[in-house]
Design a protein around this motif. Structure first.
Motif, short mmCIF file in Angstrom:
data_model
loop_
_atom_site.label_atom_id
_atom_site.label_comp_id
_atom_site.label_asym_id
_atom_site.label_seq_id
_atom_site.Cartn_x
_atom_site.Cartn_y
_atom_site.Cartn_z
N GLY A 70 50.18 31.29 38.20
CA GLY A 70 48.68 31.64 37.71
C GLY A 70 48.45 33.19 37.47
O GLY A 70 49.52 34.18 37.49
N GLN A 71 47.27 33.71 37.36
CA GLN A 71 47.39 34.97 36.96
C GLN A 71 45.61 35.69 37.67
O GLN A 71 44.97 34.91 37.37
CB GLN A 71 47.29 35.49 35.60
CG GLN A 71 46.44 34.71 34.76
CD GLN A 71 46.64 34.95 33.08
OE1 GLN A 71 46.64 33.89 32.39
NE2 GLN A 71 46.88 36.19 32.95
N CYS A 72 45.81 36.92 37.72
CA CYS A 72 44.60 37.59 38.02
C CYS A 72 44.38 38.74 37.14
O CYS A 72 45.10 39.65 37.30
CB CYS A 72 44.56 38.16 39.50
SG CYS A 72 43.33 39.11 39.92
N GLU A 73 43.14 38.74 36.51
CA GLU A 73 43.22 39.64 35.26
C GLU A 73 41.89 40.58 35.54
O GLU A 73 40.70 40.08 35.92
CB GLU A 73 43.01 38.98 33.84
CG GLU A 73 43.35 39.89 32.78
CD GLU A 73 42.94 39.09 31.49
OE1 GLU A 73 42.56 39.72 30.52
OE2 GLU A 73 42.89 37.79 31.47
N HIS A 74 42.29 41.92 35.60
CA HIS A 74 41.12 42.85 35.80
C HIS A 74 40.74 43.29 34.61
O HIS A 74 41.60 43.65 33.82
CB HIS A 74 41.63 43.99 36.54
CG HIS A 74 41.85 43.61 38.15
ND1 HIS A 74 40.90 44.29 39.16
CD2 HIS A 74 42.47 42.82 38.74
CE1 HIS A 74 41.34 43.75 40.12
NE2 HIS A 74 42.27 42.77 39.92
N HIS A 75 39.29 43.16 34.17
CA HIS A 75 38.96 43.81 32.80
C HIS A 75 38.50 44.99 32.52
O HIS A 75 38.24 45.61 31.62
CB HIS A 75 37.77 42.81 32.44
CG HIS A 75 38.26 41.35 32.39
ND1 HIS A 75 38.98 40.75 31.59
CD2 HIS A 75 37.69 40.14 33.29
CE1 HIS A 75 39.28 39.55 31.75
NE2 HIS A 75 38.49 39.12 32.86
N ASN A 76 38.45 45.54 33.78
CA ASN A 76 37.94 47.12 33.87
C ASN A 76 39.21 47.92 34.42
O ASN A 76 39.86 47.24 35.41
CB ASN A 76 36.78 47.33 34.70
CG ASN A 76 35.55 46.68 34.20
OD1 ASN A 76 35.34 46.72 32.87
ND2 ASN A 76 34.71 46.34 34.85
N PRO A 77 39.37 49.09 34.02
CA PRO A 77 40.44 49.94 34.18
C PRO A 77 39.97 50.67 35.62
O PRO A 77 40.84 51.28 36.16
CB PRO A 77 40.69 50.71 33.07
CG PRO A 77 39.51 50.91 32.65
CD PRO A 77 38.77 49.61 32.73
N GLY A 78 39.09 50.42 36.11
CA GLY A 78 38.45 51.29 37.10
C GLY A 78 39.11 51.02 38.42
O GLY A 78 40.00 50.09 38.75
N SER A 79 38.86 51.95 39.49
CA SER A 79 39.57 51.89 40.62
C SER A 79 38.89 50.58 41.49
O SER A 79 37.92 50.25 41.45
CB SER A 79 39.59 53.05 41.37
OG SER A 79 39.03 52.88 42.81
N THR A 80 39.87 50.07 42.45
CA THR A 80 39.39 48.90 43.44
C THR A 80 39.49 49.72 44.88
O THR A 80 40.36 50.09 45.11
CB THR A 80 40.34 47.70 43.16
OG1 THR A 80 40.45 47.29 41.84
CG2 THR A 80 39.66 46.76 44.20
N SER A 81 38.50 49.28 45.63
CA SER A 81 38.63 49.60 46.95
C SER A 81 38.62 48.43 47.91
O SER A 81 38.15 47.23 47.33
CB SER A 81 37.55 50.54 47.32
OG SER A 81 37.70 52.04 46.72
N PHE A 82 38.93 48.62 49.22
CA PHE A 82 39.34 47.41 50.10
C PHE A 82 38.48 48.09 51.43
O PHE A 82 39.21 49.01 51.78
CB PHE A 82 40.66 47.22 50.31
CG PHE A 82 40.90 45.77 50.64
CD1 PHE A 82 41.32 44.71 49.82
CD2 PHE A 82 40.62 45.23 51.94
CE1 PHE A 82 41.36 43.52 50.29
CE2 PHE A 82 40.94 44.05 52.42
CZ PHE A 82 41.40 43.10 51.51
N VAL A 83 37.52 47.21 52.08
CA VAL A 83 37.24 47.55 53.40
C VAL A 83 37.77 46.38 54.46
O VAL A 83 37.30 45.22 54.18
CB VAL A 83 35.56 47.78 53.67
CG1 VAL A 83 35.20 47.83 54.97
CG2 VAL A 83 35.07 48.59 52.78
N PHE A 84 38.68 46.77 55.11
CA PHE A 84 39.50 45.79 56.08
C PHE A 84 38.53 45.39 57.23
O PHE A 84 37.38 46.02 57.45
CB PHE A 84 40.69 46.35 56.61
CG PHE A 84 41.78 46.89 55.49
CD1 PHE A 84 42.60 45.97 55.10
CD2 PHE A 84 41.64 48.16 54.92
CE1 PHE A 84 43.37 46.40 54.04
CE2 PHE A 84 42.46 48.45 54.07
CZ PHE A 84 43.40 47.51 53.50
#
Lengths: 305, 281
Positions: free
Chosen positions: A112-126
């Protein structure tokens, strides 16, 4: 009006921006907003997506012997609309964290695939604040910028970190070490660290699970406030139904690695235009109680109990 | 709204390792010191009584007082030799940390190199230093450096083992955080793995501080025979030959103190310079 008709009307109303849902369906019963099996990505063809997950499958373990492998998520399709807040709910082990990690790019897909449509940054709160104990608060918040830019702009990184800490109301704790902070403060530092890169996509993995109820609510309100200010896309994993309702626009119910239903959240519609200030107020509305019942029915139905 | 938790923490004492001892802790500490002293005094008394009751000759077992007297008489020699041994042990420990650090970083970066070379590091641990010392003397002579090499061989394993473990002990969510922001291998090493491993390095250095003194003394048994510099090991061999049991026991006591001193030094350096790396969040 049959179930089927209402459902179709809703889809139509979603795709036409100018028309209000209420005009077509005056005060619809909450059950009509249940979009059954939205595994078809075309469902939201009318809105702009931030991320599209298509036929995503992740398998763990087992090596070459396929029968020993465990599917953490199984052929998952979900479009994540730009600027929305999507909550992933489900029992422990249903694959919601794996799906979040797939969206973050921390988990590779078996197929399968996971496509990001914006080039912006991703942040993660654990789930845990995951602060580096040897760094002061400000240096912890600066870390993402250091990693992204290779520490070229130390001064601007410091300014950005100071601004992010101000947003989470921790301006007076910048020089402290993590061990000098309470659980709630650590979590806010963690949120500031996620904000410092000005993300387009904020991913939250049960971030408030270890905190008491009041702190949970406060931090939830903080996230809502920040979302209003920055309008990033939020994907949040939780197994707390109230939290999911108070903090999301759509709720995705998962079971056994699959998405069993996606529910439009009618409760927080008013939050979008900032008419409801506090999530505490949202929780006291009759819609909240009714929708709570809908979500928990969906969860129970998914689990087959 | 948020001020509630802030107020809570402002009055809160720092948690975990840096918590100040509550009052009853002082009593505990005092009692443990007193009990250690009482055991020491009782031990010395039993020792003294044994020598007196069984009328043991001084060559076989002198009284504690005779040992103290011999130590005081030869204090210049003893202190000089202790300093030499301490210096050897400390330098060796530092060299071991340097070599161990470099080896561990290499091991952490390449699984293949680690698989190939780690067994030889274990080999260093199992090789008896008494057997390898004569060989080292043939290669390196009756020199200070020979004692250092022998001591480094003894100290190296706990340090390499601990740093290697430390470099791989960063928490999964920290690892994820670094990956999320596209950290390079170098950034991961310098900003995450090495800081995480410092705590483990200090633990390894503590274990090795005792080993370093043992290693230095054993090396001096051999090396000092022909060398100008005289450490505790050399004094011990000499006094054993002269049957000066009282001075020999005084030197033994001194070597124990050296071990404690080096252990304290490592702990002190850890506390003063690296305390932020020893905290657990």
């Amino acid at each position: 009006m049959s179930w089927e008709t209402r459902f179709r009307l809703l889809r139509t109303s979603d795709s036409i921006e100018s028309s209000r849902r209420d005009d077509i369906l005056p005060t619809p019963p909450l059950s009509t907003v249940v979009l059954k099996s939205t595994s078809n990505p075309e469902t939201n063809a009318g809105t702009e997506n931030a991320v599209t997950v298509r036929h995503a499958t992740v398998e763990f373990g087992g090596g070459r012997r396929s029968r020993d492998r465990v599917k953490a998520i199984d052929n998952v399709d979900i479009p994540i609309r730009a600027g929305e807040r999507l909550a992933l709910v489900g029992q422990s082990g249903c694959g919601k964290t794996t799906l979040l990690r797939v969206v973050a790019g921390l988990q590779s897909l078996t197929s399968g695939q996971c496509e990001h449509h914006n080039p912006g940054s991703t942040s993660f709160v654990f789930q845990q604040p995951a602060l580096l104990p040897w760094r002061r608060v400000i240096r912890n918040v600066q870390l993402p910028l250091e990693l992204q830019s290779g520490n070229h702009n130390a001064v601007s990184a410091r300014d950005a970190a100071t601004a992010a800490l101000k947003e989470v109301e921790l301006s007076d704790a910048t020089r402290r070490f993590p061990y000098q902070l309470s659980g709630g403060m650590k979590m806010r530092v963690s949120i500031a660290r996620a904000l410092v890169t000005r993300p387009d996509l904020l991913l939250l993995d049960e971030p408030f699970a270890a905190l008491d109820d009041l702190l949970r609510t406060q931090l939830g309100e903080l996230v809502t406030r920040l979302w209003r200010a920055h309008r990033f896309t939020v994907v949040m994993v939780t197994h707390n139904i109230s939290e999911a309702i108070a903090l999301s626009d759509r709720i995705c119910v998962m079971h056994d690695g699959r998405i069993s239903s996606v529910l439009e959240n009618p409760v927080t519609q008013s939050q979008r235009d900032a008419s409801v200030e506090r999530s505490e107020d949202v929780r006291r509305t009759p819609e909240f109680a009714e929708f709570y019942g809908v979500v928990s029915d969906q969860l129970r139905e998914a689990a087959g109990t | 709204m948020i001020s509630r938790e802030r107020n809570q923490t402002d009055h809160r004492k720092p948690s975990t390792t840096h918590q100040r001892m509550p009052n009853h802790g002082w009593h505990d500490a005092a009692w443990s010191v007193v009990s250690v002293l009482v055991v020491a005094i009782l031990g010395l008394l039993v020792w003294h009584l044994c020598v007196r009751i069984f009328d043991l000759p001084k060559i076989l077992l002198p009284t504690p007082w005779q040992v103290a007297e011999a130590g005081w008489r030869r204090r210049d020699e003893l202190l000089m030799a202790s300093w030499v041994t301490f210096f050897t042990a400390a330098v060796s420990l530092m060299v071991a940390i340097l070599i161990g650090g470099v080896l561990s970083v290499i091991f952490s970066q390449s699984r293949m190199l680690r698989r190939a070379f780690f067994p030889y590091v274990i080999f260093l641990q199992t090789v008896p230093i008494v057997a390898i010392a004569p060989l080292l003397i043939i290669w390196s002579g009756y020199e200070f450096r020979t004692a250092v090499i022998a001591t480094v061989i003894i100290c190296l394993f706990p340090i390499v083992n601990n740093i290697t473990t430390g470099l791989e002990s960063s928490r999964p969510e920290h690892h994820d955080l670094f990956r999320l922001y596209g950290a390079s291998r170098w950034q991961m090493l310098v900003r995450l793995q090495i800081p995480t491993s410092i705590r483990y390095l200090l633990l390894g250095a503590r274990i090795s501080s005792g080993l370093a003194v043992i290693g230095a003394i054993v090396a001096e048994f051999f090396v000092s025979n022909g060398a100008d510099y005289v450490g505790l090991g050399a004094l011990m061999t000499r006094w054993q030959g002269l049957l000066q049991t009282d001075a020999l026991i005084a030197a033994l006591g001194m070597s124990t103190l050296l071990g404690l001193a080096l252990f304290g030094l490592v702990n002190g350096i850890g506390l003063i310079f690296f305390s932020r790396y020893t905290r657990v969040d």
